[in-house]
Design a protein around this motif. Sequence first.
Motif, short mmCIF file in Angstrom:
data_model
loop_
_atom_site.label_atom_id
_atom_site.label_comp_id
_atom_site.label_asym_id
_atom_site.label_seq_id
_atom_site.Cartn_x
_atom_site.Cartn_y
_atom_site.Cartn_z
N THR A 101 0.68 -0.87 -6.46
CA THR A 101 0.56 0.66 -5.66
C THR A 101 -0.83 0.52 -5.09
OG1 THR A 101 2.24 1.62 -6.80
CG2 THR A 101 0.87 2.97 -5.41
N ALA A 105 -1.85 -0.18 -1.31
CA ALA A 105 -2.71 1.12 -0.48
C ALA A 105 -3.95 0.85 -0.16
CB ALA A 105 -2.61 2.29 -1.54
N ILE A 137 -0.32 5.42 3.94
CA ILE A 137 -0.75 5.22 2.44
C ILE A 137 0.06 6.51 1.84
CG2 ILE A 137 -2.84 6.29 1.33
CD1 ILE A 137 -4.49 5.14 3.36
N TYR A 141 2.21 5.48 -1.87
CA TYR A 141 1.99 6.09 -3.28
C TYR A 141 3.50 6.94 -3.51
CZ TYR A 141 -2.86 5.42 -3.66
OH TYR A 141 -4.11 4.84 -3.65
#
Length: 363
Positions: A101, A105, A137, A141
């Motif tokens: 992640t 990102a 983004i 997440y």
Amino acid sequence: MIEFYNTHKEAFIYVCIVIGVVLVLRFLTKLLHNRLEKLALKKYPNEDPKTIHLTKRILNALWIVLGIMAFAFIFIDEEHRKAATSNFFLVLYLGIIAVLTLVIASFVQIWFTRNIQRKKEQEQDATSYKFLRYVVIVGVYFIGILMAILAFPSLRHIGQTVLSGAGVVAVIAGVASQEALANLIGGFFIVSFKPFKIGDIIKVDVMVGTVTDITLRHTIIRDYENKMIVIPNAIINKEKLINYDLGERKCCQWIEIGISYDSDINLAKYILREECENHPYLIDNRSELDKYNNEKKVKVRVIGLNDSAVTLRAWAWANNFEEAFVMKCDLYESIKKRFNKEGVEIPFPHRTLVFKEKEPQVT
């Protein structure tokens, strides 16, 4: 000592294997980090590879945590070994999800940042890229959190509900407030229909400034006092705004001033026109027909007969809002000085008081 070693020989071998695996993993992590850092600095020498450094620290911490958990297996009996094994793989899974992640990102952030910079260098509008950066983004997440939730059986039904098509809308509508959704939708409307973009000078209510950022929730404006004004997207979509950079940037500035009724109107109009025409920021906005008809470059007219003043207005054009504002300030000063010199009076409010004499009382 030998007897103790023979008794716990398998445990010693197991500990050595765990330590060896942890050291090997940390060594491989370091090699990978150095390789990626070298490539990043070679391609982008002016950028600090923060993502690579952070990934290295997370992986090293993960290897240590897993190593400690592996050591614990020595003291766990067969009855609890299955649960410990499950927890071991759970931590490994969560660590991998966290690293993926973070890396995805960060790469998304870097990709958008470079494209935004490229757009600026080419003098193109980068508003859509800046707004989509926040959307992507947040999405990365969001998916990472969902994948982490799926690892817990007690919370798995929540993740499956959110991942379903109707569940996404239901969860968002249930968790987010109506105002938050309105701001989010307002942000999409701003980016889609583009009433303004980043870098434009706009006026909302009485606030004037340059748009510096458009996020999922709000729009940020920097005013001429260098203060950052944060306006929720839902509000800015409802308000009537003026965009000084939408279309043609030429700006007509009104120069309004009042003179007394005893002053010479023609002289005042002449001073207004001459001072405007002498200002360096004034531009000639006349059409070819106006020039042929010998129309004045600056029109000056009487627009009001007020209580104590005759109000004159001059229409002065400038290339943009900034120059128009500076021109207005300069002209008020120069016109005031010319009026003082030429004997044109700028009135101020007067109040006449009438005193009545008290009548004598009759006795």
